[in-house]
Design a protein around this motif. Structure first.
Motif, mmCIF file in Angstrom:
data_model
loop_
_atom_site.group_PDB
_atom_site.id
_atom_site.type_symbol
_atom_site.label_atom_id
_atom_site.label_comp_id
_atom_site.label_asym_id
_atom_site.label_seq_id
_atom_site.Cartn_x
_atom_site.Cartn_y
_atom_site.Cartn_z
ATOM 1 N N ARG A 204 -25.021 68.425 65.351
ATOM 2 C CA ARG A 204 -25.313 67.097 65.180
ATOM 3 C C ARG A 204 -24.631 66.265 64.409
ATOM 4 O O ARG A 204 -24.308 66.402 63.130
ATOM 5 N N GLY A 205 -23.928 65.096 65.070
ATOM 6 C CA GLY A 205 -23.030 64.440 64.255
ATOM 7 C C GLY A 205 -22.040 63.905 64.982
ATOM 8 O O GLY A 205 -21.909 64.150 66.291
ATOM 9 N N ASP A 206 -20.955 63.467 64.378
ATOM 10 C CA ASP A 206 -19.851 62.966 64.712
ATOM 11 C C ASP A 206 -18.700 64.234 64.496
ATOM 12 O O ASP A 206 -18.355 64.556 63.662
ATOM 13 N N ALA A 207 -18.117 64.814 65.955
ATOM 14 C CA ALA A 207 -17.429 65.848 65.685
ATOM 15 C C ALA A 207 -15.970 65.482 65.065
ATOM 16 O O ALA A 207 -15.333 66.544 64.750
ATOM 17 N N ALA A 208 -15.820 64.221 65.095
ATOM 18 C CA ALA A 208 -14.427 63.942 64.278
ATOM 19 C C ALA A 208 -14.554 64.257 63.030
ATOM 20 O O ALA A 208 -13.340 64.660 62.279
#
Length: 484
Positions: A204-208
Motif C-alpha cells: 500500500r503506497g507509492d511503489a517509487a
C-alpha cells in the motif's frame, strides 16, 4: 515431456502464497497451457471433497481445490497428497491421498515425513508428466532450519523438480526486505540458486518509494524483485488459515442492512465457504469471539469444527453459549453447519475417542453419535419447504459436500408435548427447530450456490470465473515478462 515447475514460497505463513499460486494457475491457463497445482503437504482444517483413483471420495486442502479450478483442471488428490487437519495444538489427523491414515496420524512428525516422501514425489512426477506447467505452493517458510532435514513440502520438492522458485513476502507487515534476505541467506547454496525472483505482496503506497531497496537486495543475493502486488481487499478468494479480516465486507461505502456473526472457535473448519458473504453489498461479516460481537448481529452462524466438544468448552468459557441462546430467544436467525449443527443439539456422544463427549446448546432436540469412519462425499439436493424466516430456501437445487464423523438423529422424546416440534427436513442432513429461526445442516458450501445467495439477500456475489479473470489481468500487470 516433463512440465515446467513454478514454485511459490513464502517468508512466513500468511504471506500470500496460496493467493499468488492461484493467480499463476489462472494466468498460465490463459496463456494456453495445461496446468495443475500441487502442494505436497498442507496443514489446514479447510478441505474439499474430490474423487480418489479407486472411485471413492477423499479430501484435499481448499487452496489446492481452488487452484485446480483456476487452472481449468479437475481437482485431484495428487494435487495435495498429504493434508494435516489439526485437532489440538500437538495433534493432527493425517489424510493421505484423500483418506484418513490412522497409523500416520500416530507417528512423530519427522518419521512421518520421511515415510511419505516417495509417495509425494510419485504424485508430483505424475502431474509433471500430464501437464505443461505445475504451479507448486510451499508451506510456511523454506528457512525453518529446525525442520530442514525432514522437509517434504518446500526445498526438497523444489530440488526434486528443479523448480523456478518465487519467494513472497508480506510487505504490509513491515520488514519485508529483511524477511526476503534472511530467508534466502539461511538456505544452502544449491537451494539459493533455485530462488529466481522476490515478490512483494500486499503493498500500500507509492511503489517509487521502494527504491533503492530492490536493487540493493539484488546486489546482495543476485535475485531480482520481479513483482510488487498491491493490497487486494475483496479479491474474491478465501483468506489463508487463521486470517480474520472483515475490512472488505459490507461493500464499499454502502449502508449495512444485515450483520452476520460467525463464531470463530479455535478449531473452526471450512471457514472458506463463507467467502461469498464477504462480497455482498450491505452485508457485514464479523468473526465473533466474544458475546459483545453477537449483540448487534442479525444472524449467528456456528460453522464447522474439527473438535466440536473442545470448541463447545471454549464457547462456554467465553460466555458465547448463553449469547447464542439469547440470540435465538430474541427470534433472530441461528444457523449451524456440520460441527455447528452438532453443537446446537442436546448431546455429543463419543464411544470411539473421535472427538469427545459434550452437552450441546440445547437449541435443537438432536443427539450426535461420533462414528469411527468419516463420511466424505459431495452432495446435490433439492431443499424441501422450509419455514420462515428461512422460507426463501424452499425448492432450491443446491450442491455442496459433507465431511463429518458425527451421525445426528432427531429425538422425539426430547420434544414431547412441544407446541411446535422440530422437524427433520432432509434425513440425516437438515433440521429446523420448533423455534424455526434455528436451522442446522450437514451440507457445507450452501453459500457458494448463487441461487442461495440471491434468494436470501437479493444480490449476487462475483463468480469464481470473474475472480480468476481479474487475477489473470493482475498477473500480467504485476509480473510483466518476469515469468518463465
Amino acid at each position: 515431456m516433463s512440465a515446467r515447475c513454478i514454485m511459490v514460497l513464502g517468508t512466513s505463513s500468511g504471506a500470500g502464497k496460496s493467493w499468488v499460486a492461484t493467480a499463476l494457475c489462472a494466468w498460465y491457463r490463459a496463456q494456453g497451457y495445461k496446468v495443475a497445482p500441487f502442494k505436497a503437504q498442507n496443514m489446514s482444517n479447510n478441505a474439499r471433497v474430490v474423487a480418489t483413483p479407486d472411485g471413492q471420495w477423499g479430501e484435499i486442502g481448499t487452496a489446492q481445490y481452488l487452484q485446480a479450478l483456476a487452472a481449468g483442471a479437475v481437482p485431484d488428490v495428487r494435487m495435495n497428497p498429504l493434508l494435516l487437519k489439526p485437532e489440538a495444538d500437538t495433534r493432527s489427523q493425517v489424510v493421505l491421498f484423500g483418506q484418513v491414515d490412522e497409523a500416520l496420524s500416530k507417528m512423530p512428525w519427522r518419521g512421518r515425513s520421511l515415510k511419505v516422501w516417495p509417495q509425494i514425489a510419485q504424485a508430483l512426477d505424475a502431474l509433471r508428466a500430464e501437464n505443461d506447467v505445475v504451479v507448486i505452493e510451499g508451506a510456511g517458510s523454506p528457512a525453518e532450519i529446525n525442520l530442514h532435514s525432514s522437509d517434504v513440502v518446500n526445498m526438497r520438492v523444489a530440488r526434486h523438480c528443479n523448480a523456478h522458485c518465487l519467494l513472497v513476502a508480506d510487505i504490509d507487515r513491515g520488514g519485508a526486505f529483511a524477511h526476503l534476505y534472511g530467508t534466502w541467506a539461511l538456505l544452502p547454496p544449491e537451494e539459493q540458486s533455485l530462488i529466481k525472483g522476490f515478490v512483494l505482496n500486499k503493498f500500500r503506497g507509492d511503489a517509487a518509494l521502494l527504491a533503492p531497496a530492490p536493487q540493493m537486495l539484488q546486489e546482495k543475493t543476485g535475485v531480482p524483485t520481479v513483482a510488487c502486488i498491491p493490497m487486494q481487499f475483496q479479491h474474491g478468494l478465501p483468506e489463508e488459515d487463521g486470517v480474520f479480516d472483515d475490512r472488505g465486507s459490507g461493500g464499499q461505502g454502502q449502508a449495512v442492512h444485515t450483520c452476520i456473526a460467525i463464531v470463530a472457535y479455535p478449531r473452526i473448519s471450512n471457514l472458506d465457504e463463507f467467502q461469498p458473504l464477504l462480497q455482498l453489498p450491505g452485508v457485514r461479516v464479523v468473526w465473533a469471539r466474544t458475546p459483545a460481537q453477537l449483540s448487534d448481529a442479525d444472524w449467528v452462524i456456528l460453522p464447522g469444527s474439527k473438535a466440536s466438544a473442545a470448541d463447545l468448552v471454549w464457547m462456554r468459557q467465553q460466555g458465547l453459549d448463553a449469547a447464542v441462546a439469547r440470540h435465538a430467544q430474541a427470534g433472530k436467525r441461528v444457523l449451524g453447519i456440520c460441527g455447528g449443527l452438532q453443537m446446537l443439539g442436546e448431546a455429543l456422544v463419543d464411544l470411539h475417542g473421535v472427538d469427545g463427549n459434550a452437552a450441546g446448546l440445547g437449541l435443537l432436540p438432536l443427539v450426535t453419535l461420533f462414528a469411527q469412519h468419516k463420511q466424505v462425499q459431495p452432495t446435490r439436493l433439492v431443499l424441501p419447504e422450509v419455514q420462515a424466516p428461512w422460507q426463501a430456501l424452499s425448492g432450491l437445487e443446491v450442491s455442496g459436500y459433507e465431511i463429518h464423523h458425527g451421525q445426528t438423529q432427531l429425538r422425539a422424546d426430547m420434544q414431547a408435548g412441544a407446541a411446535q416440534p422440530a422437524q427433520e427436513l432432509l434425513p440425516g442432513l437438515l433440521w429446523q427447530g420448533g423455534a424455526p429461526q434455528v436451522l442446522g445442516s450437514y451440507v457445507h458450501g450452501l453459500f457458494e450456490n448463487a441461487a442461495v445467495i440471491h434468494a436470501l439477500f437479493g444480490h449476487d456475489a462475483p463468480s469464481l470465473n470473474e475472480v480468476f479473470a481479474r487475477m489473470v489481468r493482475g498477473v500480467g500487470e504485476w509480473f510483466g515478462d518476469q515469468l518463465p
